[in-house]
Design a protein around this motif. Sequence first.
Motif, PDB file in Angstrom:
ATOM      1  N   SER A 353      -2.685  23.827 -23.146  1.00 31.68           N
ATOM      2  CA  SER A 353      -3.142  22.783 -22.264  1.00 31.68           C
ATOM      3  C   SER A 353      -2.461  23.147 -20.905  1.00 31.68           C
ATOM      4  CB  SER A 353      -2.737  21.387 -22.510  1.00 31.68           C
ATOM      5  OG  SER A 353      -2.940  21.204 -23.836  1.00 31.68           O
ATOM      6  N   GLY A 354      -2.655  24.486 -20.369  1.00 33.01           N
ATOM      7  CA  GLY A 354      -2.061  24.937 -19.358  1.00 33.01           C
ATOM      8  C   GLY A 354      -1.392  26.117 -19.474  1.00 33.01           C
ATOM      9  N   VAL A 355      -0.440  26.061 -20.556  1.00 30.55           N
ATOM     10  CA  VAL A 355       0.280  27.109 -21.010  1.00 30.55           C
ATOM     11  C   VAL A 355      -0.346  27.940 -21.852  1.00 30.55           C
ATOM     12  CG1 VAL A 355       2.468  27.869 -22.044  1.00 30.55           C
ATOM     13  CG2 VAL A 355       2.423  25.884 -20.594  1.00 30.55           C
ATOM     14  N   PHE A 356      -0.521  29.453 -21.657  1.00 32.59           N
ATOM     15  CA  PHE A 356      -1.286  30.238 -22.592  1.00 32.59           C
ATOM     16  C   PHE A 356      -0.524  31.426 -22.836  1.00 32.59           C
ATOM     17  CE2 PHE A 356      -4.292  27.766 -19.749  1.00 32.59           C
ATOM     18  CZ  PHE A 356      -4.922  27.140 -20.857  1.00 32.59           C
ATOM     19  N   TYR A 357      -0.776  32.124 -23.742  1.00 38.63           N
ATOM     20  CA  TYR A 357      -0.175  33.245 -24.405  1.00 38.63           C
ATOM     21  C   TYR A 357      -1.124  34.421 -24.186  1.00 38.63           C
ATOM     22  CZ  TYR A 357       4.363  31.100 -25.734  1.00 38.63           C
ATOM     23  OH  TYR A 357       5.572  30.348 -25.388  1.00 38.63           O
ATOM     24  N   GLY A 358      -0.910  35.609 -23.616  1.00 38.80           N
ATOM     25  CA  GLY A 358      -2.137  36.342 -23.443  1.00 38.80           C
ATOM     26  C   GLY A 358      -2.761  36.145 -22.109  1.00 38.80           C
ATOM     27  N   SER A 359      -4.047  36.865 -22.031  1.00 36.29           N
ATOM     28  CA  SER A 359      -4.819  36.621 -20.677  1.00 36.29           C
ATOM     29  C   SER A 359      -5.686  35.398 -20.709  1.00 36.29           C
ATOM     30  CB  SER A 359      -5.304  37.983 -20.261  1.00 36.29           C
ATOM     31  OG  SER A 359      -6.282  38.183 -21.442  1.00 36.29           O
ATOM     32  N   ALA A 360      -6.318  35.160 -21.850  1.00 29.92           N
ATOM     33  CA  ALA A 360      -7.193  33.767 -22.077  1.00 29.92           C
ATOM     34  C   ALA A 360      -8.088  33.775 -21.113  1.00 29.92           C
ATOM     35  CB  ALA A 360      -6.250  32.546 -21.955  1.00 29.92           C
ATOM     36  N   CYS A 428      13.620  36.319 -12.064  1.00 28.69           N
ATOM     37  CA  CYS A 428      13.133  35.041 -11.824  1.00 28.69           C
ATOM     38  C   CYS A 428      12.706  34.591 -13.324  1.00 28.69           C
ATOM     39  CB  CYS A 428      11.977  34.856 -11.168  1.00 28.69           C
ATOM     40  SG  CYS A 428      12.504  34.529  -9.420  1.00 28.69           S
ATOM     41  N   GLU A 429      13.155  33.395 -13.897  1.00 25.61           N
ATOM     42  CA  GLU A 429      12.770  33.049 -15.023  1.00 25.61           C
ATOM     43  C   GLU A 429      12.224  31.606 -15.100  1.00 25.61           C
ATOM     44  OE1 GLU A 429      15.369  34.074 -18.751  1.00 25.61           O
ATOM     45  OE2 GLU A 429      16.822  34.618 -17.322  1.00 25.61           O
ATOM     46  N   VAL A 430      11.304  31.309 -16.014  1.00 23.37           N
ATOM     47  CA  VAL A 430      10.634  29.892 -16.220  1.00 23.37           C
ATOM     48  C   VAL A 430      11.697  28.907 -17.203  1.00 23.37           C
ATOM     49  CG1 VAL A 430       8.821  28.241 -17.009  1.00 23.37           C
ATOM     50  CG2 VAL A 430       8.363  30.353 -15.718  1.00 23.37           C
ATOM     51  N   ILE A 431      12.464  27.909 -16.785  1.00 31.70           N
ATOM     52  CA  ILE A 431      13.230  27.234 -17.553  1.00 31.70           C
ATOM     53  C   ILE A 431      12.538  26.080 -17.687  1.00 31.70           C
ATOM     54  CG2 ILE A 431      15.292  28.460 -16.628  1.00 31.70           C
ATOM     55  CD1 ILE A 431      15.711  26.134 -14.957  1.00 31.70           C
ATOM     56  N   GLY A 432      11.423  25.301 -17.451  1.00 29.80           N
ATOM     57  CA  GLY A 432      11.021  24.244 -17.695  1.00 29.80           C
ATOM     58  C   GLY A 432       9.443  24.132 -17.384  1.00 29.80           C
ATOM     59  N   ALA A 433       8.658  23.640 -18.191  1.00 27.32           N
ATOM     60  CA  ALA A 433       7.270  23.000 -17.963  1.00 27.32           C
ATOM     61  C   ALA A 433       7.116  21.672 -17.939  1.00 27.32           C
ATOM     62  CB  ALA A 433       6.419  23.939 -18.793  1.00 27.32           C
ATOM     63  N   HIS A 434       6.186  21.001 -17.223  1.00 26.29           N
ATOM     64  CA  HIS A 434       6.185  19.339 -16.974  1.00 26.29           C
ATOM     65  C   HIS A 434       4.656  19.137 -16.869  1.00 26.29           C
ATOM     66  CE1 HIS A 434      10.286  20.175 -15.931  1.00 26.29           C
ATOM     67  NE2 HIS A 434      10.116  21.185 -15.037  1.00 26.29           N
ATOM     68  N   GLY A 435       4.438  18.001 -17.269  1.00 26.90           N
ATOM     69  CA  GLY A 435       2.926  17.637 -17.068  1.00 26.90           C
ATOM     70  C   GLY A 435       2.620  16.526 -18.190  1.00 26.90           C
ATOM     71  N   ASP A 436       1.768  15.666 -17.749  1.00 27.61           N
ATOM     72  CA  ASP A 436       1.264  14.422 -18.706  1.00 27.61           C
ATOM     73  C   ASP A 436      -0.354  14.887 -19.236  1.00 27.61           C
ATOM     74  OD1 ASP A 436       0.802  12.080 -19.950  1.00 27.61           O
ATOM     75  OD2 ASP A 436       0.740  10.984 -17.983  1.00 27.61           O
ATOM     76  N   GLY A 437      -0.293  15.455 -20.392  1.00 29.32           N
ATOM     77  CA  GLY A 437      -1.385  15.831 -21.007  1.00 29.32           C
ATOM     78  C   GLY A 437      -1.803  17.340 -20.858  1.00 29.32           C
ATOM     79  N   HIS A 438      -1.323  17.813 -19.782  1.00 27.18           N
ATOM     80  CA  HIS A 438      -1.410  19.140 -19.294  1.00 27.18           C
ATOM     81  C   HIS A 438      -0.603  19.620 -18.176  1.00 27.18           C
ATOM     82  CE1 HIS A 438      -3.337  18.402 -15.150  1.00 27.18           C
ATOM     83  NE2 HIS A 438      -3.688  17.106 -15.693  1.00 27.18           N
ATOM     84  N   LEU A 439      -0.297  20.942 -18.014  1.00 25.22           N
ATOM     85  CA  LEU A 439       0.475  21.439 -17.317  1.00 25.22           C
ATOM     86  C   LEU A 439       0.283  21.210 -15.816  1.00 25.22           C
ATOM     87  CD1 LEU A 439       2.999  23.315 -17.053  1.00 25.22           C
ATOM     88  CD2 LEU A 439       1.517  25.419 -16.400  1.00 25.22           C
TER      89      LEU A 439
END
Length: 552
Positions: A353-360, A428-439
């Motif tokens: 829902s906004g976060v994907f693994y690989g190129s999608a 740089c690193e991503v330490i959090g993802a936020h969203g209501d229903g999707h990123l």
Amino acid sequence: MGQPAILTVDDDPSVSRAIARDLRRRYADRYRIIRAGSATEALDVLKELKLRGGRVAVMLADYRMPQMNGIEFLEQAMDLFPHARRALLTAYADTDAAIQAINVVDVDHYLLKPWDPPEEKLYPVLDALLDAWQATGDQELPDLRLVGHRWSEPSFQIRDFLARNLVPYKYFGADEPEGRRLMEAADAGPESIPLVVTADGRALPRPTVQEVAEAAGLSVTPGRDFYDLIIVGGGPAGLGAAVYGGSEGLKTLLIERQAVGGQAGQSSRIENYLGFPDGISGAQLTDRARRQADKFAAETLNTREVVGLRTDGSARTLTFADGGEISAHAILLATGVSYRPLLAEGVAGLTGSGVFYGSAATEGPACAGSDVYIVGGANSAGQAALFFSRYARKVTLLVRGDSLEASMSYYLIQQLAQVANIEVRTRCEVIGAHGDGHLQAITICDSKGGTKATVECGYLFVFIGAEPRTDWLGDAVQRDEKGFVRTGSDLLANGERPRGWDRDRDPFYLESSVPGIFAAGDVRANSIKRVASAVGEGAMAVALVHRYLEAQ
């Protein structure tokens, strides 16, 4: 509908006549040869063919033409005949420009002028393009129709599965008029989404991937109970083994749980694979390899997950997740690796829902005008950045290391630097993802300055390392501390053979701790993580399987 057309476009009358002459000599009995003297004239021809219900198999366009060059022409021609194969005609002096421009449009090949003798330099290329076109055709296919929600993980999983397996389908949002009409016709409510409607009108509410595969005509049942060679995994190593196994007369079965091609099949463009100087997409390479395996009668089994392996005397038996079993004289483990999960707060709940693994790649057009973030510093991440830069307003590559040089090929680093809407941020690193229903946003930690910042983000693509998916093997074969399968000399601790080894020889180079069970590609300990080496190991494994079978 008449003969399909081969269209040539060249503003030089002598060249135009020459290529039309050579094409008629070989293909006139099966194809209509049409030549145009300009891109504008060719587009008019294509529009008329479209209105008359005609078909175009191949388009050959000169690179250098006034008003509109070959690349620009092919971009517009694709809108009219998207399934036609495309080749560029170039002079030697234009080769570099042509190769760079090929990234703009998915050209299948380029031909240098002059092409004498055509038997060596023209016909083999055209034969391959025509074979590829005939495998899909240019006519409207009876597509599957999928009704889903934009930010639904189950909907994304089905879309991704169909796209990666090159199954034509049409997607409709549940809130779109056509989506609502399909749901009404199927008497389906919101609880039925995702809804798949087959070409013959059957409605499949919330189907499993295996049900979708069956509806799409993919093979999900083996043709026999026993094989000479079973390959687990359909990436480059598995496909290489399937081609060589089938071509050498072995009864060969390839089992793939998701999509043939593996991670390589998701690559938007592979540019350092031998024999493709203008690059090739992972999907194209996979399609060619799959058709080649089919040609040699190697079977492919889709959407079947293998969960167990055991030895039954001289047989090697695999167990499926549904309890079924299949046996062979020899087994090749070619399961590759999976992207490591991003263990940041909120990521798991937004995957799909906004976060994907690989190129999608199915998400490319949806990214238009958005800011895209990519996590990772290896080739796959760089290729994805180039792909999404064609759609997104801006692409930011977040790299944990100090630079790209240690993990990415030089040619990719150079290409990234030349694209204006790509930014590379190191440490740089991503330490959090936020969203209501999707990123909707991510939090980035910048270790250089010790700062944290939350930024708007609708699309996050993750390419962080890789780990083998070998837990299902248990103690069946020896694995290293990271789960990779040990083979060959890696099994000879202090010169001694593996425990339980019952042969008067050392394990073959790609053979595991159990005779007759081999490993190739990324799943093998100490392998070179490159497409070319994986294909080579797949071919080598078949030669070793022959040696194993001869000694039985």
